[in-house]
Design a protein around this motif. Structure first.
Motif, PDB file in Angstrom:
ATOM      1  N   ASN A 198       0.874  -1.173   0.000  1.00  0.00           N
ATOM      2  CA  ASN A 198       0.000   0.000   0.000  1.00  0.00           C
ATOM      3  C   ASN A 198       0.918   1.232   0.000  1.00  0.00           C
ATOM      4  O   ASN A 198       2.145   1.105   0.067  1.00  0.00           O
ATOM      5  N   GLU A 199       0.325   2.404  -0.098  1.00  0.00           N
ATOM      6  CA  GLU A 199       1.137   3.624  -0.212  1.00  0.00           C
ATOM      7  C   GLU A 199       2.036   3.835   1.006  1.00  0.00           C
ATOM      8  O   GLU A 199       3.208   4.186   0.869  1.00  0.00           O
ATOM      9  N   LYS A 200       1.498   3.598   2.199  1.00  0.00           N
ATOM     10  CA  LYS A 200       2.285   3.798   3.421  1.00  0.00           C
ATOM     11  C   LYS A 200       3.477   2.838   3.461  1.00  0.00           C
ATOM     12  O   LYS A 200       4.589   3.236   3.816  1.00  0.00           O
ATOM     13  N   GLN A 201       3.259   1.588   3.086  1.00  0.00           N
ATOM     14  CA  GLN A 201       4.353   0.610   3.078  1.00  0.00           C
ATOM     15  C   GLN A 201       5.441   1.005   2.079  1.00  0.00           C
ATOM     16  O   GLN A 201       6.631   0.881   2.378  1.00  0.00           O
ATOM     17  N   LEU A 202       5.033   1.482   0.916  1.00  0.00           N
ATOM     18  CA  LEU A 202       6.013   1.900  -0.088  1.00  0.00           C
ATOM     19  C   LEU A 202       6.798   3.121   0.378  1.00  0.00           C
ATOM     20  O   LEU A 202       8.016   3.191   0.173  1.00  0.00           O
ATOM     21  N   GLU A 203       6.132   4.058   1.015  1.00  0.00           N
ATOM     22  CA  GLU A 203       6.828   5.237   1.540  1.00  0.00           C
ATOM     23  C   GLU A 203       7.869   4.825   2.575  1.00  0.00           C
ATOM     24  O   GLU A 203       8.995   5.335   2.577  1.00  0.00           O
ATOM     25  N   GLU A 204       7.505   3.892   3.448  1.00  0.00           N
ATOM     26  CA  GLU A 204       8.437   3.393   4.456  1.00  0.00           C
ATOM     27  C   GLU A 204       9.616   2.683   3.782  1.00  0.00           C
ATOM     28  O   GLU A 204      10.778   2.909   4.132  1.00  0.00           O
ATOM     29  N   LEU A 205       9.325   1.852   2.799  1.00  0.00           N
ATOM     30  CA  LEU A 205      10.373   1.146   2.082  1.00  0.00           C
ATOM     31  C   LEU A 205      11.325   2.119   1.394  1.00  0.00           C
ATOM     32  O   LEU A 205      12.548   1.953   1.442  1.00  0.00           O
ATOM     33  N   LEU A 206      10.788   3.141   0.783  1.00  0.00           N
ATOM     34  CA  LEU A 206      11.628   4.156   0.132  1.00  0.00           C
ATOM     35  C   LEU A 206      12.538   4.848   1.144  1.00  0.00           C
ATOM     36  O   LEU A 206      13.699   5.150   0.830  1.00  0.00           O
ATOM     37  N   SER A 207      12.050   5.074   2.348  1.00  0.00           N
ATOM     38  CA  SER A 207      12.901   5.699   3.369  1.00  0.00           C
ATOM     39  C   SER A 207      14.023   4.741   3.784  1.00  0.00           C
ATOM     40  O   SER A 207      15.151   5.181   4.009  1.00  0.00           O
ATOM     41  N   TYR A 208      13.740   3.442   3.847  1.00  0.00           N
ATOM     42  CA  TYR A 208      14.784   2.457   4.169  1.00  0.00           C
ATOM     43  C   TYR A 208      15.819   2.379   3.058  1.00  0.00           C
ATOM     44  O   TYR A 208      17.011   2.206   3.302  1.00  0.00           O
ATOM     45  N   LEU A 209      15.357   2.486   1.804  1.00  0.00           N
ATOM     46  CA  LEU A 209      16.255   2.440   0.654  1.00  0.00           C
ATOM     47  C   LEU A 209      17.016   3.755   0.474  1.00  0.00           C
ATOM     48  O   LEU A 209      18.064   3.784  -0.157  1.00  0.00           O
ATOM     49  N   ASP A 210      16.449   4.836   1.013  1.00  0.00           N
ATOM     50  CA  ASP A 210      17.000   6.187   0.884  1.00  0.00           C
ATOM     51  C   ASP A 210      17.118   6.596  -0.592  1.00  0.00           C
ATOM     52  O   ASP A 210      18.166   7.061  -1.053  1.00  0.00           O
TER      53      ASP A 210
END
Length: 113
Positions: free
Chosen positions: A38-50
């Motif tokens: 979902n959008e929230k999970q992808l946003e979190e993943l993007l922050s982990y990936l930087d």
């Protein structure tokens, strides 16, 4: 716990999975095409990936070329595109804690272990 976002039809993703299997580390496999973000999970993943949303998109996918290429899209619109069309997401992605890597090349996964 380590998590790999995996697409079994992708050779690079299978290589990443094999690397994790041989590492002896405990990990969880997420088939993200069957259980999409979902959008929230992808946003979190993007922050982990930087990285930015655009850096996570597979630009050679037909859906990208036909629907999105050449358009000026916001980060939010790019995230929505990946939620709607999970095939657009680069793979494999391996997460450990609050750090993540895209396993291309697969050696990047070793840096996380």
């Amino acid at each position: 716990m380590i998590k790999i976002y995996h697409n079994p039809r992708c050779a690079k993703s299978r290589e990443g999975l094999a690397l994790l299997e041989s590492s002896g580390e405990d990990f969880e496999t997420v088939l993200y095409l069957k259980d999409p973000f979902n959008e929230k999970q992808l946003e979190e993943l993007l922050s982990y990936l930087d990285i930015s949303p655009e850096e996570l998109i597979r630009k050679n996918e037909p859906i990208w070329k036909s629907e999105f290429k050449g358009k000026d899209l916001s980060d939010k619109a790019l995230i929505k595109a990946m939620v709607d069309y999970p095939k657009l997401i680069e793979r494999p992605i391996v997460v450990k804690g609050n750090k993540a890597v895209i396993g291309r090349p697969v050696e990047k996964i070793k840096d996380l272990l």
